[in-house]
Scaffold this active site. Structure first.
Site, mmCIF file in Angstrom:
data_model
loop_
_atom_site.group_PDB
_atom_site.id
_atom_site.type_symbol
_atom_site.label_atom_id
_atom_site.label_comp_id
_atom_site.label_asym_id
_atom_site.label_seq_id
_atom_site.Cartn_x
_atom_site.Cartn_y
_atom_site.Cartn_z
ATOM 1 N N LYS A 39 -10.874 -4.281 -12.645
ATOM 2 C CA LYS A 39 -10.052 -3.140 -12.240
ATOM 3 C C LYS A 39 -9.015 -2.827 -13.306
ATOM 4 O O LYS A 39 -8.255 -3.698 -13.712
ATOM 5 C CB LYS A 39 -9.357 -3.461 -10.913
ATOM 6 C CG LYS A 39 -10.352 -3.741 -9.781
ATOM 7 C CD LYS A 39 -9.658 -4.207 -8.517
ATOM 8 C CE LYS A 39 -9.027 -5.547 -8.672
ATOM 9 N NZ LYS A 39 -8.524 -6.121 -7.414
ATOM 10 N N THR A 54 1.567 0.922 -3.639
ATOM 11 C CA THR A 54 0.262 0.386 -4.059
ATOM 12 C C THR A 54 0.064 -1.063 -3.626
ATOM 13 O O THR A 54 -0.937 -1.684 -3.978
ATOM 14 C CB THR A 54 0.122 0.462 -5.590
ATOM 15 O OG1 THR A 54 1.236 -0.224 -6.160
ATOM 16 C CG2 THR A 54 0.084 1.885 -6.086
ATOM 17 N N GLY A 109 -1.173 -4.084 -1.913
ATOM 18 C CA GLY A 109 -2.339 -4.350 -1.055
ATOM 19 C C GLY A 109 -3.593 -3.624 -1.477
ATOM 20 O O GLY A 109 -4.620 -3.721 -0.795
ATOM 21 N N THR A 110 -3.535 -2.906 -2.611
ATOM 22 C CA THR A 110 -4.737 -2.157 -3.012
ATOM 23 C C THR A 110 -5.897 -3.096 -3.382
ATOM 24 O O THR A 110 -7.054 -2.827 -3.054
ATOM 25 C CB THR A 110 -4.476 -1.214 -4.208
ATOM 26 O OG1 THR A 110 -3.686 -1.902 -5.147
ATOM 27 C CG2 THR A 110 -3.795 0.053 -3.796
ATOM 28 N N GLY A 111 -5.583 -4.217 -4.043
ATOM 29 C CA GLY A 111 -6.641 -5.159 -4.449
ATOM 30 C C GLY A 111 -7.351 -5.752 -3.233
ATOM 31 O O GLY A 111 -8.586 -5.784 -3.168
ATOM 32 N N CYS A 112 -6.544 -6.190 -2.254
ATOM 33 C CA CYS A 112 -7.121 -6.788 -1.031
ATOM 34 C C CYS A 112 -7.963 -5.744 -0.304
ATOM 35 O O CYS A 112 -9.072 -6.025 0.175
ATOM 36 C CB CYS A 112 -6.018 -7.244 -0.075
ATOM 37 S SG CYS A 112 -4.785 -8.282 -0.847
#
Ligand SMILES: Cc1ncc(COP(=O)(O)OP(=O)(O)O)c(N)n1
Ligand SMILES: Cc1nc(C(=O)O)sc1CCOP(=O)(O)O
Ligand SMILES: [Mg+2]
Length: 494
Positions: A178, A211, A213-216
């Site tokens: 990412k 932003t 928590g976007t990865g989870c």
């Protein structure tokens, strides 16, 4: 019997702030309509300012949770987030060897978005040698990818491709690197590598603090789509699009005082704390003077939809419906957004005729549907419990069905002949009265109603007749504001 419901297990840490970790995973799966069970590896005390404390769940208790879920439920996909210690990572790999699943999605969480350490450095070899070889997709950000590759510097899309290839060599079937943290880009570019081909997935960068928590969420969405049966590339694309939409929707959300806020997975919170928002969901008295717009009439008088709506609400219309039969979707949507601002500033609900998609896209207050439009029951499912739904009814049976379907009011007509709606059957005052008497819902009368007859309509003497709806009596006139005022004075006297 085994359940066919798509099921993801999230093995991750709890975020007390509700933006990331287990909480994000649950929301992401729910938003993607997939069941999510949870195995909690750590409990963090954190908020929008950062991580204040971390308490690891003892490894044997993580094992107990895993066993409880996997031994009982039919799990399709396991998604991992915070694996804070090597013993926890090891017991996960051992347990997965005993319970076959469809796919393993690994988000190699090492640092929080605020830069706090979430995994002991000893976990790194565990990722490389134990977890990644059994992983279907791993989703590192630039820092995590670099850590997995011994600190390799990653500054460009070309570096990301190199990283994706090198991480693929560690064993996972697919890699998504990412690039969200790549500086100086108007786009958020991720590199997906399936062992054969590279794909650069690009979306416009959303300028927002929200932003966290976007990865989870991205990894959980991928897991959810895989659980539904998607191919890997399609799951990744869907997940990326979901994040982009949620971030864009939540760009101005104000939760917490820190540098990084959470976002709204359900696209539902935005207007709740804005003063311009309607306070009550639906008030039947709002039906008193119901203004319904008409494309051809506005064209004839050289007005924009917004100008016509502004004049009607200034004249005292108590509810507005945009009935734009000829408008192109994009024009309709743009006009609806402008009209919504006008109506909100006057505290007047704005409904959309026929077009549930437009109502959803502009977050209108509701819709009006007829007997051959989207069924009210389905409109309710799509719009949720808070929106206003009106249904056109000419008979008592239709009114009964509208009530069963969860509508809020019915429009009943044509009370008089009208030129505005082709081939419309006239039911007269008697027909109106009959429907009103049996309807459990409030009623607004429509069809050929103007200054000459509005009073007799209101005088039929049935309590649930709450008002009149008019098109030509307001919009096929030289001065909308004056006509609206006059009609309001007539019906308001009642
Ligand atoms: C308030 C109100 N009542 C009835 C109608 C007519 O709706 P419908 O039967 O769907 O016909 P169209 O308006 O779509 O031509 C209405 N629009 N508003
Ligand atoms: C849109 C509509 N629906 C009707 C119904 O009977 O359900 S009559 C109608 C047209 C109403 O326009 P006017 O006020 O110009 O007569
Ligand atoms: Mg319709």
């Amino acid at each position: 019997m085994q359940s066919k419901i798509p099921h993801v297990v999230s093995v991750a840490g709890s975020d007390s702030g509700g933006g990331a970790g287990i909480q994000a995973d649950l929301k992401a799966c729910a938003a993607r309509r997939v069941y999510c069970s949870t195995v909690i590896t750590a409990v963090t005390a954190q908020n929008t300012c950062g991580v204040q404390a971390v308490n690891l769940v003892p490894p044997d208790f993580v094992a107990r949770q895993l066993h409880s879920v996997l031994s009982d439920m039919h799990v399709h996909v396991v998604k991992t987030g915070m694996l804070p210690s090597l013993p926890i990572l090891k017991l996960l790999t051992h347990t997965l060897a005993k319970f076959p699943i469809q796919a393993l999605v690994v988000d190699p969480v090492m640092l929080s978005t605020s830069g706090d350490v979430l995994a002991d450095p000893s976990v790194l070899p565990g990722f490389k040698h134990q977890l990644l070889p059994i992983t279907d997709i791993v989703t590192p950000n630039l820092k995590e990818a670099s850590a997995l590759l011994g600190g390799l510097p990653l500054h460009s899309v070309s570096d990301m491709r190199t990283a994706a290839k090198l991480i693929h060599d560690l064993g996972p079937r697919n890699v998504l690197v990412k690039g969200g943290h790549l500086l100086d880009s108007l786009y958020s570019i991720d590199v997906f590598f399936d062992g054969q081909q590279f794909y650069e997935l690009s979306s416009p960068r959303v300028n927002t603090r929200n932003t966290h928590g976007t990865g989870c969420t991205l990894a959980s969405c991928i897991a959810a789509e895989l659980a539904k049966g998607s191919s890997m590339l399609s799951a990744v694309k869907t997940a990326k699009h979901f994040i982009e939409t949620a971030l864009d929707y939540s760009r101005d959300l104000a939760i917490g005082n820190g540098a990084q806020g959470p976002f709204d997975h359900f696209l539902a919170l935005k207007n709740n704390n804005q003063s311009s928002c309607r306070q009550n969901r639906f008030n039947p008295n709002d039906l008193l003077l119901y203004a319904v717009t008409d494309t051809a009439m506005n064209r004839k008088w050289g007005r924009s939809i917004a100008e016509a709506v502004k004049a009607a609400v200034e004249g005292g219309a108590t509810i507005v419906q945009l009935r734009e039969k000829d408008a192109e979707t994009q024009d309709f949507l743009e006009a609806a957004k402008v009209c919504l601002e006008i109506c909100r500033s006057y505290g007047v609900p704005l409904l959309i005729n026929d077009r549930i998609d437009v109502a959803l896209a502009c977050d209108a207050d509701g819709v009006h549907v007829g007997q051959s439009d989207m069924p009210a029951r389905l409109a309710r499912t799509l719009l949720g419990p808070e929106k206003i739904i009106g249904v056109s009814c000419k008979t008592a049976e239709q009114a009964q069905q509208a009530w069963i379907d969860g509508a809020d009011y019915i429009g009943c007509g044509g009370v008089y002949p009208t030129n505005t709606k082709a081939n419309n059957r006239t039911i007269g005052l008697d027909g109106l009265k009959e429907v009103c008497q049996t309807s459990k819902l409030p009623v607004v009368a429509i069809g050929g109603i103007d200054l000459s007859n509005a009073r007799e309509v209101m005088e039929i003497g049935v309590p649930n007749l709450k008002g009149v709806a008019a098109v030509s009596a307001l919009f096929d006139r030289g001065c909308i504001l004056t006509e609206t005022r006059s009609l309001l004075a007539l019906v308001g006297q009642h």
